[in-house]
Design a protein around this motif. Structure first.
Motif, short mmCIF file in Angstrom:
data_model
loop_
_atom_site.label_atom_id
_atom_site.label_comp_id
_atom_site.label_asym_id
_atom_site.label_seq_id
_atom_site.Cartn_x
_atom_site.Cartn_y
_atom_site.Cartn_z
N ALA A 65 0.80 -1.23 0.00
CA ALA A 65 0.00 0.00 0.00
C ALA A 65 0.84 1.28 0.00
O ALA A 65 0.44 2.28 -0.59
CB ALA A 65 -0.95 0.01 1.19
N ALA A 66 1.99 1.25 0.63
CA ALA A 66 2.82 2.46 0.74
C ALA A 66 3.34 2.96 -0.61
O ALA A 66 3.64 4.13 -0.75
CB ALA A 66 3.99 2.22 1.68
N TRP A 67 3.41 2.08 -1.61
CA TRP A 67 4.01 2.50 -2.88
C TRP A 67 3.30 1.98 -4.14
O TRP A 67 3.63 2.40 -5.25
CB TRP A 67 5.49 2.07 -2.95
N ILE A 68 2.33 1.11 -4.01
CA ILE A 68 1.76 0.43 -5.18
C ILE A 68 1.17 1.39 -6.21
O ILE A 68 1.24 1.13 -7.41
CB ILE A 68 0.74 -0.65 -4.76
N ASP A 69 0.62 2.51 -5.78
CA ASP A 69 -0.01 3.44 -6.72
C ASP A 69 0.83 4.70 -6.93
O ASP A 69 0.29 5.76 -7.26
CB ASP A 69 -1.41 3.81 -6.22
N ASN A 70 2.15 4.57 -6.84
CA ASN A 70 3.03 5.73 -7.01
C ASN A 70 3.38 6.03 -8.47
O ASN A 70 4.20 6.88 -8.74
CB ASN A 70 4.31 5.56 -6.19
#
Length: 140
Positions: free
Chosen positions: A102-107
């Motif tokens: 979640a911390a980076w998946i949609d970056n």
């Protein structure tokens, strides 16, 4: 070598059942390659979001044998492409990966519209886990 038991299962879940960085080794002909990947562990396998046309996937397509190394853990396994991240058959594991990463998946690094955005599964066969001075030789 003993089968994964409750103790070693608990250690594996605690150590790798979230966003974990592991080293993944593949082989292209007689030349080994290693790279770090973000991975999520569950039930004897590591899962990685990757690109189907990447070198790691090309290597595994030719030779599915893989090795991994993580936090006081090394293992062998078989790598295979589960296919497009967004396909219905991958819905359950894709949701788990979305939560774990979640911390980076949609970056912007991943293009979930691209059918080549896939899930790599590394199904473990055997490994060595160290915990508090104890060595565990595990068969998965």
């Amino acid at each position: 070598m003993e089968k994964l038991n409750q103790e070693t299962k608990g250690l594996m879940d605690e150590r790798f059942g979230h966003d974990s960085v592991i080293a993944l080794a593949t082989q292209d002909g007689d030349m080994p390659s290693v790279r770090y990947v973000n991975a999520y562990y569950e039930e004897g396998a590591f899962y990685v979001i990757t690109y189907a046309l990447s070198n790691k996937m090309r290597h595994l397509e030719k030779n599915p044998n893989a090795a991994i190394a993580g936090d006081w853990f090394t293992a062998h396994g078989t790598g295979f492409n589960l296919g497009y991240f967004g396909k219905e058959e991958n819905r359950v594991i894709a949701e788990k990966l979305r939560m774990a990463f979640a911390a980076w998946i949609d970056n912007g690094h991943n293009n979930f519209e691209d059918q080549n955005t896939c899930i790599l599964c590394i199904r473990l066969t055997d490994g060595v886990l160290f915990s508090h001075g104890t060595r565990y030789d595990i068969a998965f």
